[in-house]
Design a protein around this motif. Structure first.
Motif, PDB file in Angstrom:
ATOM      1  N   LYS A  34      -7.273   7.789   2.221  1.00 20.00           N
ATOM      2  CA  LYS A  34      -5.901   7.742   2.119  1.00 20.00           C
ATOM      3  C   LYS A  34      -5.571   6.940   3.669  1.00 20.00           C
ATOM      4  CE  LYS A  34      -4.419  10.431  -1.013  1.00 20.00           C
ATOM      5  NZ  LYS A  34      -3.868   9.919  -2.174  1.00 20.00           N
ATOM      6  N   LYS A  35      -6.857   6.398   4.571  1.00 19.66           N
ATOM      7  CA  LYS A  35      -6.208   6.048   5.890  1.00 19.66           C
ATOM      8  C   LYS A  35      -5.906   4.658   5.761  1.00 19.66           C
ATOM      9  CE  LYS A  35     -11.075   4.849   7.177  1.00 19.66           C
ATOM     10  NZ  LYS A  35     -12.050   5.289   7.855  1.00 19.66           N
ATOM     11  N   ASN A  36      -6.323   3.950   4.578  1.00 17.89           N
ATOM     12  CA  ASN A  36      -5.784   2.489   4.536  1.00 17.89           C
ATOM     13  C   ASN A  36      -4.146   2.190   4.268  1.00 17.89           C
ATOM     14  OD1 ASN A  36      -8.184   1.490   5.023  1.00 17.89           O
ATOM     15  ND2 ASN A  36      -8.876   1.433   2.915  1.00 17.89           N
ATOM     16  N   ASN A  37      -3.527   3.331   3.663  1.00 19.64           N
ATOM     17  CA  ASN A  37      -2.403   3.361   2.982  1.00 19.64           C
ATOM     18  C   ASN A  37      -1.442   4.236   3.867  1.00 19.64           C
ATOM     19  OD1 ASN A  37      -2.743   1.307   1.149  1.00 19.64           O
ATOM     20  ND2 ASN A  37      -3.750   3.009  -0.219  1.00 19.64           N
ATOM     21  N   ASN A  38      -1.820   5.249   4.639  1.00 16.56           N
ATOM     22  CA  ASN A  38      -1.000   6.109   5.145  1.00 16.56           C
ATOM     23  C   ASN A  38      -1.137   6.185   6.813  1.00 16.56           C
ATOM     24  OD1 ASN A  38      -0.001   7.996   2.761  1.00 16.56           O
ATOM     25  ND2 ASN A  38      -2.012   7.370   2.521  1.00 16.56           N
ATOM     26  N   ASP A  39      -0.112   6.663   7.396  1.00 16.33           N
ATOM     27  CA  ASP A  39      -0.156   6.828   8.806  1.00 16.33           C
ATOM     28  C   ASP A  39      -0.882   8.372   8.905  1.00 16.33           C
ATOM     29  OD1 ASP A  39       1.068   4.683   9.751  1.00 16.33           O
ATOM     30  OD2 ASP A  39       2.982   5.508   9.452  1.00 16.33           O
ATOM     31  N   GLU A  54       2.235  12.422   5.709  1.00 18.29           N
ATOM     32  CA  GLU A  54       3.273  12.626   5.077  1.00 18.29           C
ATOM     33  C   GLU A  54       3.849  13.965   5.078  1.00 18.29           C
ATOM     34  OE1 GLU A  54       2.677  11.100   0.900  1.00 18.29           O
ATOM     35  OE2 GLU A  54       2.794   9.071   1.824  1.00 18.29           O
ATOM     36  N   ASP A 172      -4.234  15.812  -4.710  1.00 18.09           N
ATOM     37  CA  ASP A 172      -3.005  15.041  -4.927  1.00 18.09           C
ATOM     38  C   ASP A 172      -2.256  15.477  -5.958  1.00 18.09           C
ATOM     39  OD1 ASP A 172      -3.223  13.166  -2.549  1.00 18.09           O
ATOM     40  OD2 ASP A 172      -4.342  11.659  -4.025  1.00 18.09           O
TER      41      ASP A 172
END
Length: 193
Positions: A34-39, A54, A172
């Motif tokens: 997830k780290k590429n698309n999420n804070d 999120e 998910d």
């Protein structure tokens, strides 16, 4: 906090790639994906490590497996109480390596980490993802503690990433309220065959 996802394991470098630590490994893999698309915000507490994506909180207890539930009062104090949105991920000696099983609820099945979580929550009514670790273990041999604390072989580690990717997919589904779909899609299949 929308959801609380708890991966079970033991803290410290000596346990990282042991069979009992697949709950921790699943959370590590989820964070990597997830780290590429999420804070991602890292948060530590008195007896846990966590990250937030999120508004979902992913927690690793730092209490050792048998006391996993003891983190819950501290987690709820820090993030707020989530009664209905808890997901627990852990190893299962009753499932073969390469299998995962998703359930909406159930007993602890003899798993001490889950037993600790249940004792603090006072309920078995929460979903869980069980990750099979049995590859040649003979039930009744008296070697359970030794087996679950033994490291994965290099060959198993190569397959483990494939398994953990499926676990991440299942996470998910469950976080999006699709646990029935996750159960239909992933239960009863061997991921590494």
């Amino acid at each position: 906090m929308k959801n609380l996802v708890i991966g079970l394991g033991n803290p410290g470098p000596r346990y990282v790639y042991t069979k009992h630590n697949v709950g921790f490994l699943a959370l590590d893999r989820y964070e990597d994906i997830k780290k590429n698309n999420n804070d991602i915000k890292k948060v530590s507490g008195k007896n846990f490590e966590s990250y937030i994506i999120e508004n979902n909180v992913f927690v690793k207890p730092m209490t050792y497996m048998n006391l996993s539930g003891e983190i819950l009062p501290f987690v709820f104090k820090k993030f707020g109480y989530v009664e209905d949105n808890i997901l627990v991920i852990y190893d299962d000696i009753w499932l073969n390596f390469g299998e995962i099983r998703i359930r909406k609820n159930g007993s602890d099945g003899g798993h001490n980490g889950l037993k600790s979580i249940i004792s603090i929550l006072g309920t078995t009514e929460f979903p869980r993802i069980r990750i099979g670790i049995n590859k040649g273990y003979r039930h009744g041999s008296g070697e359970l503690a030794k087996y679950v604390l033994s490291p994965f072989t290099q060959e198993e580690i190569n397959s483990l990433f494939k398994i953990l990717d499926v676990v991440c997919e299942a996470i998910d589904y469950i976080l999006n309220g699709k646990i029935e779909e996750a159960m239909n899609r992933f239960n009863g299949k061997n991921i590494v065959d």
